[in-house]
Scaffold this motif. Sequence first.
Motif, PDB file in Angstrom:
ATOM      1  N   PRO A  71       5.688  -6.766  -1.492  1.00  0.00           N
ATOM      2  CA  PRO A  71       4.735  -7.287  -2.487  1.00  0.00           C
ATOM      3  C   PRO A  71       3.600  -6.303  -2.748  1.00  0.00           C
ATOM      4  O   PRO A  71       3.273  -5.436  -1.922  1.00  0.00           O
ATOM      5  CB  PRO A  71       4.232  -8.579  -1.842  1.00  0.00           C
ATOM      6  N   LEU A  72       3.023  -6.432  -3.906  1.00  0.00           N
ATOM      7  CA  LEU A  72       1.881  -5.596  -4.265  1.00  0.00           C
ATOM      8  C   LEU A  72       0.711  -5.873  -3.320  1.00  0.00           C
ATOM      9  O   LEU A  72       0.575  -6.982  -2.795  1.00  0.00           O
ATOM     10  CB  LEU A  72       1.467  -5.861  -5.714  1.00  0.00           C
ATOM     11  N   GLU A  73      -0.090  -4.844  -3.121  1.00  0.00           N
ATOM     12  CA  GLU A  73      -1.276  -4.881  -2.260  1.00  0.00           C
ATOM     13  C   GLU A  73      -0.943  -4.948  -0.775  1.00  0.00           C
ATOM     14  O   GLU A  73      -1.834  -5.095   0.056  1.00  0.00           O
ATOM     15  CB  GLU A  73      -2.197  -6.071  -2.617  1.00  0.00           C
ATOM     16  N   GLN A  74       0.354  -4.857  -0.434  1.00  0.00           N
ATOM     17  CA  GLN A  74       0.682  -4.850   0.989  1.00  0.00           C
ATOM     18  C   GLN A  74       0.227  -3.533   1.600  1.00  0.00           C
ATOM     19  O   GLN A  74       0.438  -2.460   1.035  1.00  0.00           O
ATOM     20  CB  GLN A  74       2.185  -5.044   1.197  1.00  0.00           C
ATOM     21  N   LEU A  75      -0.402  -3.633   2.801  1.00  0.00           N
ATOM     22  CA  LEU A  75      -0.904  -2.440   3.473  1.00  0.00           C
ATOM     23  C   LEU A  75       0.260  -1.628   3.997  1.00  0.00           C
ATOM     24  O   LEU A  75       1.138  -2.151   4.688  1.00  0.00           O
ATOM     25  CB  LEU A  75      -1.840  -2.831   4.622  1.00  0.00           C
ATOM     26  N   VAL A  76       0.263  -0.326   3.684  1.00  0.00           N
ATOM     27  CA  VAL A  76       1.308   0.572   4.151  1.00  0.00           C
ATOM     28  C   VAL A  76       0.843   1.283   5.432  1.00  0.00           C
ATOM     29  O   VAL A  76       1.500   1.227   6.473  1.00  0.00           O
ATOM     30  CB  VAL A  76       1.669   1.592   3.068  1.00  0.00           C
ATOM     31  N   VAL A  77      -0.305   1.930   5.381  1.00  0.00           N
ATOM     32  CA  VAL A  77      -0.840   2.653   6.521  1.00  0.00           C
ATOM     33  C   VAL A  77      -2.337   2.920   6.251  1.00  0.00           C
ATOM     34  O   VAL A  77      -2.774   2.927   5.094  1.00  0.00           O
ATOM     35  CB  VAL A  77      -0.076   3.982   6.754  1.00  0.00           C
ATOM     36  N   ARG A  78      -3.061   3.124   7.336  1.00  0.00           N
ATOM     37  CA  ARG A  78      -4.489   3.501   7.203  1.00  0.00           C
ATOM     38  C   ARG A  78      -4.638   4.927   7.742  1.00  0.00           C
ATOM     39  O   ARG A  78      -4.379   5.191   8.914  1.00  0.00           O
ATOM     40  CB  ARG A  78      -5.379   2.552   7.975  1.00  0.00           C
ATOM     41  N   VAL A  79      -5.028   5.839   6.868  1.00  0.00           N
ATOM     42  CA  VAL A  79      -5.261   7.235   7.253  1.00  0.00           C
ATOM     43  C   VAL A  79      -6.719   7.374   7.719  1.00  0.00           C
ATOM     44  O   VAL A  79      -7.640   6.897   7.034  1.00  0.00           O
ATOM     45  CB  VAL A  79      -4.976   8.176   6.078  1.00  0.00           C
ATOM     46  N   ALA A  80      -6.907   8.028   8.844  1.00  0.00           N
ATOM     47  CA  ALA A  80      -8.278   8.167   9.396  1.00  0.00           C
ATOM     48  C   ALA A  80      -8.561   9.632   9.748  1.00  0.00           C
ATOM     49  O   ALA A  80      -7.708  10.322  10.296  1.00  0.00           O
ATOM     50  CB  ALA A  80      -8.448   7.296  10.631  1.00  0.00           C
ATOM     51  N   ALA A  81      -9.750  10.080   9.392  1.00  0.00           N
ATOM     52  CA  ALA A  81     -10.227  11.430   9.744  1.00  0.00           C
ATOM     53  C   ALA A  81     -11.694  11.319  10.188  1.00  0.00           C
ATOM     54  O   ALA A  81     -12.455  10.508   9.657  1.00  0.00           O
ATOM     55  CB  ALA A  81     -10.084  12.378   8.577  1.00  0.00           C
ATOM     56  N   GLU A 107       4.136  12.692  -9.026  1.00  0.00           N
ATOM     57  CA  GLU A 107       3.640  11.588  -9.849  1.00  0.00           C
ATOM     58  C   GLU A 107       4.199  10.229  -9.423  1.00  0.00           C
ATOM     59  O   GLU A 107       3.467   9.239  -9.405  1.00  0.00           O
ATOM     60  CB  GLU A 107       4.002  11.851 -11.314  1.00  0.00           C
ATOM     61  N   ARG A 108       5.458  10.179  -9.016  1.00  0.00           N
ATOM     62  CA  ARG A 108       6.057   8.878  -8.700  1.00  0.00           C
ATOM     63  C   ARG A 108       5.403   8.205  -7.496  1.00  0.00           C
ATOM     64  O   ARG A 108       5.055   7.021  -7.568  1.00  0.00           O
ATOM     65  CB  ARG A 108       7.569   9.058  -8.460  1.00  0.00           C
ATOM     66  N   PRO A 109       5.160   8.915  -6.366  1.00  0.00           N
ATOM     67  CA  PRO A 109       4.434   8.264  -5.267  1.00  0.00           C
ATOM     68  C   PRO A 109       3.037   7.810  -5.661  1.00  0.00           C
ATOM     69  O   PRO A 109       2.549   6.777  -5.163  1.00  0.00           O
ATOM     70  CB  PRO A 109       4.402   9.321  -4.169  1.00  0.00           C
ATOM     71  N   ARG A 110       2.390   8.551  -6.520  1.00  0.00           N
ATOM     72  CA  ARG A 110       1.056   8.140  -6.964  1.00  0.00           C
ATOM     73  C   ARG A 110       1.123   6.809  -7.722  1.00  0.00           C
ATOM     74  O   ARG A 110       0.163   6.046  -7.731  1.00  0.00           O
ATOM     75  CB  ARG A 110       0.434   9.212  -7.858  1.00  0.00           C
ATOM     76  N   GLN A 111       2.307   6.564  -8.422  1.00  0.00           N
ATOM     77  CA  GLN A 111       2.447   5.306  -9.145  1.00  0.00           C
ATOM     78  C   GLN A 111       2.777   4.135  -8.218  1.00  0.00           C
ATOM     79  O   GLN A 111       2.435   2.991  -8.505  1.00  0.00           O
ATOM     80  CB  GLN A 111       3.559   5.435 -10.206  1.00  0.00           C
ATOM     81  N   LEU A 112       3.457   4.460  -7.124  1.00  0.00           N
ATOM     82  CA  LEU A 112       3.904   3.387  -6.235  1.00  0.00           C
ATOM     83  C   LEU A 112       2.871   3.016  -5.175  1.00  0.00           C
ATOM     84  O   LEU A 112       2.922   1.900  -4.638  1.00  0.00           O
ATOM     85  CB  LEU A 112       5.217   3.791  -5.546  1.00  0.00           C
ATOM     86  N   PHE A 113       1.962   3.928  -4.865  1.00  0.00           N
ATOM     87  CA  PHE A 113       1.006   3.671  -3.775  1.00  0.00           C
ATOM     88  C   PHE A 113      -0.412   3.921  -4.274  1.00  0.00           C
ATOM     89  O   PHE A 113      -0.652   4.784  -5.143  1.00  0.00           O
ATOM     90  CB  PHE A 113       1.302   4.563  -2.560  1.00  0.00           C
ATOM     91  N   GLN A 114      -1.314   3.162  -3.678  1.00  0.00           N
ATOM     92  CA  GLN A 114      -2.743   3.270  -4.046  1.00  0.00           C
ATOM     93  C   GLN A 114      -3.543   3.583  -2.788  1.00  0.00           C
ATOM     94  O   GLN A 114      -3.391   2.917  -1.761  1.00  0.00           O
ATOM     95  CB  GLN A 114      -3.203   1.948  -4.661  1.00  0.00           C
ATOM     96  N   LEU A 115      -4.378   4.598  -2.877  1.00  0.00           N
ATOM     97  CA  LEU A 115      -5.182   5.050  -1.736  1.00  0.00           C
ATOM     98  C   LEU A 115      -6.635   4.664  -1.947  1.00  0.00           C
ATOM     99  O   LEU A 115      -7.223   4.986  -2.994  1.00  0.00           O
ATOM    100  CB  LEU A 115      -5.052   6.568  -1.564  1.00  0.00           C
ATOM    101  N   ASN A 116      -7.200   3.967  -0.963  1.00  0.00           N
ATOM    102  CA  ASN A 116      -8.619   3.620  -1.018  1.00  0.00           C
ATOM    103  C   ASN A 116      -9.410   4.838  -0.574  1.00  0.00           C
ATOM    104  O   ASN A 116      -9.314   5.275   0.575  1.00  0.00           O
ATOM    105  CB  ASN A 116      -8.909   2.442  -0.093  1.00  0.00           C
ATOM    106  N   PRO A 117     -10.230   5.432  -1.456  1.00  0.00           N
ATOM    107  CA  PRO A 117     -10.923   6.685  -1.090  1.00  0.00           C
ATOM    108  C   PRO A 117     -11.949   6.505   0.025  1.00  0.00           C
ATOM    109  O   PRO A 117     -12.290   7.486   0.708  1.00  0.00           O
ATOM    110  CB  PRO A 117     -11.585   7.108  -2.398  1.00  0.00           C
ATOM    111  N   ALA A 118     -12.430   5.313   0.222  1.00  0.00           N
ATOM    112  CA  ALA A 118     -13.460   5.109   1.247  1.00  0.00           C
ATOM    113  C   ALA A 118     -12.846   4.762   2.589  1.00  0.00           C
ATOM    114  O   ALA A 118     -13.307   5.262   3.635  1.00  0.00           O
ATOM    115  CB  ALA A 118     -14.415   4.006   0.813  1.00  0.00           C
ATOM    116  N   THR A 119     -11.816   3.929   2.613  1.00  0.00           N
ATOM    117  CA  THR A 119     -11.262   3.462   3.885  1.00  0.00           C
ATOM    118  C   THR A 119     -10.014   4.210   4.304  1.00  0.00           C
ATOM    119  O   THR A 119      -9.617   4.133   5.460  1.00  0.00           O
ATOM    120  CB  THR A 119     -10.916   1.970   3.786  1.00  0.00           C
TER     121      THR A 119
END
Length: 789
Positions: free
Chosen positions: A263-273, A293-305
Amino acid sequence: GWLFWRVMACGRRSGDSKRQVILFILCVCVCQSGAETLRYSLPEEMERDSFVANIAKDLGVPLSQLAARKARVVSEGNKQLFRLNQNTGALTAKESLDREEICPQSDTCTLVFKIFFENPLQLIRGEVEVRDVNDNSPVFPEKEMVLKVLETASPGSRFPLESAQDKDVGINGLQNYSLGPNPHFSLALGTGKDGVKYVELVLQRQLDREEQGELNLLLTAIDGGSPPRSGTAQIRIVVLDANDNVPVCEKDTYEVRLAENSPLEQLVVRVAATDPDEGSNGEVRYAFTQTSERPRQLFQLNPATGEIRVAGNLDFEEAKTHKMVVKATDGGELSAHCKVQVEVLDVNDNAPEIALTSLSASIPEDAPPRTVVALFSVRDRDSGDNGRTECSIDGDLPFSLTPTFDNYYELRTSAALDRERTAEYNITITATDWGLKRLSSRESIFVQISDVNDNPPEFTQEVYTMSVTENNSPMLRIGSMNATDADAGKNARVSYALVRQEGKEQPEVSVNAENGDIYILRPLDYEKVRAFEVTVRAADGGSPPLSAQAVLRVVVRDENDNAPVLLHPHPDSSAAGELVPRWAPSGYLVAKVVAVDADAGQNAWLSYELAKATEPGLFRVGLHSGEVRTARAVTERDAARQRLIVLVRDRGQPPRSATATLAVALVDGFSEAHLRVSEEAPAADTDGPLTLYLIASLVCVSALFLATAVAAVVVKVRGARRSETETLPTFPPTATASTAGSLPRSYVYDVCFAAGTVNSEFRFLRPLFPCFPAGLPPGPGEQRSSVCS
């Protein structure tokens, strides 16, 4: 293919049809078991209808057999990319093929097709490799890349750059990078574990922001085509003030497994630095870099978290893995990179697909079991058990499925067919996969059963009885015979005909060949033909035709077309003379009128009545017997000559009649026994010729008496009984023995003697004096001897 035609040619030269069939079956088995795949190659971007190969030549099949066996090409999938010319055997591309559009995720692009032959059935697998052409230049995701570098960066520092993308593959794909001349940077090329080339900018000499705060470099990507193609991007390097701590990712590579259709908005992974700096230099923000381009369409990255969530519809069948690079940048524009690799897990979300390849429009009802009706294939785009399929037929039908190869199935008959019971079948084929949650799809195949002439006509009756009134008009319709045929079309078209029998006369009827109507050809006569039978055959229009027979019985109804015929007295004779003694009592039998009627039933029921009499009250006629008797005792006052007219009438509608005329003479004694009463003589002339007649009669009677007495004695001595038998009168030709009517009684022989007088008399065939009943004495002075039979 070469083997098939060699075998068929041998079968034709031998002339043995059985051997040809056996060789054909062996050939089909060999072809299906050991057939090789035809392989061809074709450059992409060729024009429409470009030549691929000559199928007839490669298979060794004569061109005339391509059309005769209905050869055609079938591509996998829903889109047909090739066509086969049956006249030339050439396999051509229906349209220009773009390898990058057809196989975007594969280095090799192979199109699978099948050559399908009918009559007999044969499938040959073929492959066409679409070769790559250098028709795409390398392209950078952005025309300008901005790179911020600390002035404190030491020589040898590496800065990853956005890689160029080239849709071509192999040698035509991206091969090298070049950097415009500058005193500070150089390029370093490398290849990752996945085989993708990457490029990094290497600092050769330390930067000095005060000396130069910004540098512009030209990056060129070059492929290996001939001629080569290239793409460029501008690198703008911004020199930053010192920030001595670079963000550090917790992992260099994040590996995640994710089910398709998540489903949409399902968490895939949290990247931490993390960044140990303080303030804005320690604040880390995340962004995709070096990601297609295709991965950018399928996944959304939160720039802050740094959370990566599902933003599109993941499809295992489209791509099994997705790779992304995340750049973690602090407030001082220092960054670190980490990789995220998402493995898409297959879910049983695709139902099997049924593709109908060949279908017989109709099959005859006498087709033997295991006759091929249709050929179809089943494909499931899932993998593993989710992509394994099985097929079945819904309901209890005389059909079965036989798997062949490459997920192809044959629909065959499994039992004998009967069109009269079931003329068509709507066969539902269900294809089901083996997934945990099993998916299925259905396809309906309509099969029509063609008729075979296997049912003869059937009459509704074995014997048809029809009636017609005699004297009918010619070509009179009297009824119809009906036969039905359970077949269809011309096999059910029934025609009628009379069955001719050798040695018999032409029948009196005819039958309409189309509708079975029965007609009488000519007028019938009941008195000649009471009934007759003919045989009618009903034949269908099949080849050969089938037939049935029924009996037609025609009964002729009587019509009152015959008037009564007089047997006694005969109508052609003069008026019959009857003698009645003067002493005759009431009820004395004078005569009997006998008549017959050739008709039947009530048309032949006769009645008798006295129509006219000289003295009406003296005589009466029996209504049904025709006996003329005295109605009262004869008196002296009654006239000596009586004339009676008896009317004979039948009971037909309208009735028919005939008349009989009787002349009756009233006599006083035996001497007058041969008196003849003539109607022409005047009633008043009793003294002239009558006296002479009486004298002559007396002499004749006396002689006759003597002869009769002698004959009587002889008869008694011999005991002959032949005198007791009677000879019946001969009926006219129009009367038959079965004709209803009044027949005469037995004839009576009377011999009466009167003692002392000359009035003795012998009477033959007609009673003159009655035989007195027992107890009644004879007349005064009379002796009587009587013989009656």
